[in-house]
Motif scaffolding. Structure first.
Motif, mmCIF file in Angstrom:
data_model
loop_
_atom_site.group_PDB
_atom_site.id
_atom_site.type_symbol
_atom_site.label_atom_id
_atom_site.label_comp_id
_atom_site.label_asym_id
_atom_site.label_seq_id
_atom_site.Cartn_x
_atom_site.Cartn_y
_atom_site.Cartn_z
ATOM 1 N N GLY A 290 37.304 62.897 24.536
ATOM 2 C CA GLY A 290 37.365 62.422 25.576
ATOM 3 C C GLY A 290 37.803 62.307 27.070
ATOM 4 N N SER A 291 38.384 63.894 26.909
ATOM 5 C CA SER A 291 37.468 64.618 27.266
ATOM 6 C C SER A 291 35.822 64.769 28.097
ATOM 7 C CB SER A 291 38.405 65.708 27.428
ATOM 8 O OG SER A 291 38.648 66.702 28.516
ATOM 9 N N LYS A 292 35.796 64.472 29.386
ATOM 10 C CA LYS A 292 34.565 65.207 29.274
ATOM 11 C C LYS A 292 34.586 65.322 31.179
ATOM 12 C CE LYS A 292 33.229 60.039 28.128
ATOM 13 N NZ LYS A 292 32.542 58.842 28.668
ATOM 14 N N PRO A 293 33.412 66.592 31.087
ATOM 15 C CA PRO A 293 32.952 67.537 32.298
ATOM 16 C C PRO A 293 33.275 66.481 33.881
ATOM 17 C CG PRO A 293 31.076 67.663 31.168
ATOM 18 C CD PRO A 293 32.154 66.855 30.155
ATOM 19 N N ASN A 294 33.764 67.282 35.014
ATOM 20 C CA ASN A 294 33.327 66.739 36.236
ATOM 21 C C ASN A 294 33.879 64.934 35.899
ATOM 22 O OD1 ASN A 294 31.459 68.860 37.173
ATOM 23 N ND2 ASN A 294 30.247 67.912 35.716
ATOM 24 N N ASP A 295 34.766 65.466 35.238
ATOM 25 C CA ASP A 295 35.704 63.542 35.392
ATOM 26 C C ASP A 295 36.902 63.961 35.037
ATOM 27 O OD1 ASP A 295 34.878 60.619 34.589
ATOM 28 O OD2 ASP A 295 37.024 61.159 33.535
ATOM 29 N N ALA A 298 38.513 65.551 31.844
ATOM 30 C CA ALA A 298 38.118 67.127 32.023
ATOM 31 C C ALA A 298 40.074 67.176 31.544
ATOM 32 C CB ALA A 298 37.468 67.440 32.812
ATOM 33 N N ARG A 299 40.991 66.660 31.976
ATOM 34 C CA ARG A 299 42.116 67.367 31.952
ATOM 35 C C ARG A 299 43.109 67.313 30.600
ATOM 36 N NH1 ARG A 299 46.004 70.326 36.175
ATOM 37 N NH2 ARG A 299 47.143 69.947 33.820
ATOM 38 N N LYS A 300 42.091 65.980 29.664
ATOM 39 C CA LYS A 300 43.031 65.883 28.639
ATOM 40 C C LYS A 300 42.662 66.955 27.368
ATOM 41 C CE LYS A 300 41.755 60.850 28.475
ATOM 42 N NZ LYS A 300 40.905 59.648 27.630
ATOM 43 N N LEU A 301 42.003 68.012 27.626
ATOM 44 C CA LEU A 301 41.424 68.768 26.604
ATOM 45 C C LEU A 301 40.691 70.375 26.887
ATOM 46 C CD1 LEU A 301 42.514 69.592 24.164
ATOM 47 C CD2 LEU A 301 40.278 68.492 22.658
ATOM 48 N N GLY A 302 39.439 70.006 27.662
ATOM 49 C CA GLY A 302 38.484 70.629 27.540
ATOM 50 C C GLY A 302 39.302 71.829 29.142
ATOM 51 N N ALA A 303 39.922 70.883 29.968
ATOM 52 C CA ALA A 303 39.854 72.016 31.034
ATOM 53 C C ALA A 303 40.847 73.031 30.563
ATOM 54 C CB ALA A 303 40.626 71.225 31.906
ATOM 55 N N PHE A 304 41.798 73.163 29.434
ATOM 56 C CA PHE A 304 42.852 73.450 29.223
ATOM 57 C C PHE A 304 42.568 74.675 28.268
ATOM 58 C CE2 PHE A 304 45.595 74.938 25.289
ATOM 59 C CZ PHE A 304 46.156 75.567 26.001
ATOM 60 N N ALA A 563 29.449 80.477 33.585
ATOM 61 C CA ALA A 563 29.326 79.648 31.752
ATOM 62 C C ALA A 563 30.555 78.932 31.840
ATOM 63 C CB ALA A 563 29.197 80.782 30.602
ATOM 64 N N TYR A 564 31.150 79.100 32.536
ATOM 65 C CA TYR A 564 32.113 78.619 31.207
ATOM 66 C C TYR A 564 32.055 77.234 32.485
ATOM 67 C CZ TYR A 564 34.452 80.777 26.926
ATOM 68 O OH TYR A 564 33.803 81.196 25.837
ATOM 69 N N PHE A 565 31.998 77.947 33.509
ATOM 70 C CA PHE A 565 32.875 77.499 35.508
ATOM 71 C C PHE A 565 31.861 76.207 35.159
ATOM 72 C CE2 PHE A 565 32.055 76.166 39.687
ATOM 73 C CZ PHE A 565 33.133 75.118 39.913
ATOM 74 N N GLY A 566 30.555 76.546 35.416
ATOM 75 C CA GLY A 566 28.827 75.609 34.525
ATOM 76 C C GLY A 566 29.412 74.801 34.117
ATOM 77 N N LYS A 567 30.301 74.321 32.701
ATOM 78 C CA LYS A 567 30.724 73.898 31.987
ATOM 79 C C LYS A 567 30.623 71.878 33.184
ATOM 80 C CE LYS A 567 29.452 71.655 28.837
ATOM 81 N NZ LYS A 567 28.737 70.679 27.852
ATOM 82 N N GLY A 568 31.770 72.203 34.568
ATOM 83 C CA GLY A 568 32.125 71.642 35.190
ATOM 84 C C GLY A 568 33.430 70.874 34.176
ATOM 85 N N TYR A 569 34.297 71.702 33.563
ATOM 86 C CA TYR A 569 35.384 71.203 33.266
ATOM 87 C C TYR A 569 36.754 71.267 34.630
ATOM 88 C CZ TYR A 569 34.342 69.011 28.621
ATOM 89 O OH TYR A 569 33.674 68.459 27.790
ATOM 90 N N VAL A 570 36.872 72.814 35.098
ATOM 91 C CA VAL A 570 37.829 72.859 35.482
ATOM 92 C C VAL A 570 37.416 72.533 37.082
ATOM 93 C CG1 VAL A 570 39.455 74.777 36.446
ATOM 94 C CG2 VAL A 570 38.395 74.458 34.077
#
Length: 604
Positions: A290-295, A298-304, A563-570
């Motif tokens: 349930g961790s979505k980019p640009n949302d 994102a801090r739930k899991l994806g950003a870390f 590439a990692y930044f483009g995904k939108g998690y951070v």
């Protein structure tokens, strides 16, 4: 691909192209008549691809222009959206079901789309084309730098006019690589053309680096990476570690990090590992949690996970000489400047990097977990997801076994090259031949690897000019001058070693490529350290290790970072904050522990 449909028959043809695998967005800016309650049936031009489709009814008003986009996914789900559907938050789904080739030929699968509503024509909006040609302001800035150096700055005593003119062209080229008036390869080509036209260097001197074996080793590294991605072997290795270490978020980060360190020496491209292996896996794990980019989620899991993988990638690349393209180039240039040949470079690299690199891999995820904690601490579902994914993959395919055998043999030859008399570039050539002979890669795959050929073109140009500057005495002049200044400050060789490596690290904020910084600055910094009394072996390897540590400083610092930044998690502020924090942390860990270790092994 932008295509226009002036009538329903044109629309049918475009849908058929999409159905047979074109894969690009199709835009229909202008429809001759409104479409209402009509079935579109398209027979496959390539039934052997094995797709059939269910009939779908569109329940919203279909306006023109409308855009249809089919996005790839595991279950083959595509999406049809009209402008009105987007406005209403609705969409029409196309669900594809795979069939065997034999069955597909027999059934002649079709794609059927039904629109049931009155269409309201709207005026077509003009498609904005991207800007063409050079960006004026960056180009003028780069040219101004070259002209000022050539005609305003006095030529130092001991430097010839030819050498100074080449330096001005080189600096204008490097400034352009940073400012970006043209793509990197195009600007480098313009720079070397100016050098040849002004008779600063000859054509043969301008392109002499195409005979450099390390350049071709870097190109072949791109093909090795494509083989890993194409066969899915890298994905399999990473998923296997998620299965065994992924019960907690921190364990998940360590599993992904360790897996990258293992495949790094055989997959010599950090960018390919990021975009082709780890970004898809991280995205899947995050979305399942349930961790979505640009949302905010994102801090739930994806950003870390994104930051953990990025900040550890530098240590993975620094651990092995063949883990990144810039490593091999840095060693080659360093040897040329120092006038020495390093025996068993692969093993010598590993000997110097093993202790500090492994320490970075061990400490970085845990520290990031403390300063940038994920909201989700436990991921009990991750091993199950990974296990399911591995079952879907099935046993090792023939191509995966070939990749394992070829890359295992390549690693052995890289480690024992001096003993058996086979250099690293020749080993890479043999590996690529094996990939082609066994059909793991087709020659078309190599031709489509545009990043490899682009790197060949601009790398060769920069190395040619850099080598000529060295031959003309420019590099030695500046290194001796800097060493003299440091000596007047009563600094010893060890203090000079630290200062020069810190400056080299910080200067990467001005570069959007690790390899560009190596090609333009590494020879000078190696020469300055040697002139200050630093052991040549230490000077070469310190700059080479250093080059890997700043890949996560910013969102533009490297291909993998972009590439990692483009995904939108951070977010961008977090990206710069964490990049600076962990970039300098890794530098401190690597050089802090490294200095102790290098003293033990006799480098300092």
């Amino acid at each position: 691909g932008r295509c226009r449909a002036e009538s329903e028959s044109s629309l049918l043809r475009l849908l058929e192209q999409e159905r047979s695998g074109c894969g690009d967005d199709r835009t229909f800016p202008k429809m001759a008549t409104p479409v209402a309650s009509r079935f579109f049936t398209v027979r496959s031009a390539a039934p052997g691809r094995g797709f059939s489709a269910t009939r779908v009814r569109a329940s919203t008003t279909l306006r023109t222009p409308a855009t249809r986009h089919v996005a790839p996914s595991v279950n083959g789900l595509g999406m049809f959206q009209s402008r009105s559907a987007l406005a209403l938050g609705k969409s029409t789904k196309l669900s594809f079901t795979s069939t065997s080739k034999k069955e597909a030929i027999a059934r002649k699968p079709t794609v059927t789309v039904q629109a049931t509503a009155n269409a309201v024509p709207v005026p077509a909006e003009p498609v904005k084309e991207p800007a063409k040609g050079v960006k004026i302001a960056p180009a003028l800035f780069a040219i101004a730098v070259g002209l000022i150096v050539r005609y305003v700055v006095p030529i130092p005593v001991g430097i010839t006019t030819q050498a100074w003119q080449l330096l001005s062209i080189f600096l204008a080229t490097i400034t352009g690589l940073v400012a970006g008036p043209l793509p990197v390869g195009a600007w480098a080509f313009c720079g070397v053309t100016v050098a040849v036209v002004t008779k600063t260097i000859t054509f043969q001197q301008a392109y002499s680096a195409y005979l450099n074996d390390v350049i071709w080793l870097i190109v072949i590294a791109f093909f090795f990476a494509r083989g890993f991605v194409k066969t899915g072997l890298g994905d399999r290795v990473a998923t296997l570690f998620v299965k065994f270490l992924g019960k907690s978020t921190l364990g998940l980060a360590y599993g992904l990090t360790v897996s990258e360190a293992i495949i790094a020496p055989a997959m010599p491209s950090t960018t390919a590992r990021a975009g082709g292996v780890y970004l898809p896996i991280i995205s899947s794990l995050a979305e399942n949690a349930g961790s979505k980019p640009n949302d905010p989620s994102a801090r739930k899991l994806g950003a870390f996970l994104i930051q953990a993988q990025l900040q550890c990638a530098g240590a993975s690349s620094a651990l092995f000489m063949t883990a990144a393209a810039q490593n091999m180039l840095s060693i080659k240039l360093g040897q040329e400047v120092a006038g020495i040949t390093i025996a068993s470079p692969w093993m010598t690299w590993l000997k110097g990097a093993c202790v500090p690199a492994l320490a970075c891999l061990l400490i970085t995820p845990a520290l990031l977990y403390y300063v940038f904690p994920p909201d989700i601490k436990d991921t009990p579902e991750a091993p199950a997801i990974a296990d399911k994914r591995l079952k879907e993959m099935g046993p090792l395919s023939r191509d995966e076994k070939v990749v394992c055998g070829v890359m295992g043999s390549a690693l052995v030859l890289w480690m024992t090259g001096d003993v058996v008399g086979i250099s690293a570039p020749v080993t890479a050539m043999l590996g690529l031949c094996a990939f082609l002979l066994f059909g793991v890669l087709q020659w078309q795959d190599c031709l489509k690897e545009t990043a490899a050929w682009d790197t060949l073109s601009w790398f060769a140009v920069l190395i040619s000019m850099s080598s000529m500057l060295n031959q003309l005495g420019v590099v030695k002049f500046f290194s001796d001058s800097v060493a003299a200044v440091l000596a007047t400050a009563s600094l010893g060789s060890f203090q000079c070693f630290l200062i020069l490596n810190i400056v080299y690290f910080v200067l990467h904020y001005l570069f959007a490529s690790q390899t560009a910084q190596v090609a333009s600055m590494a020879p000078a910094f190696v020469a300055m350290q040697i002139a200050s009394g630093v052991n040549p072996i230490m000077a070469i390897f310190a700059i080479s290790y250093n080059t890997n540590l700043f890949g996560g400083l910013s969102h533009y610092a490297s291909g993998q970072s972009a590439a990692y930044f483009g995904k939108g998690y951070v977010t961008l502020p977090d990206y710069f904050k964490l990049g600076g924090m962990f970039g300098f942390l890794n530098f401190g860990l690597f050089f802090g522990l490294g200095i102790v270790w290098w003293k033990i092994i006799g480098w300092l």
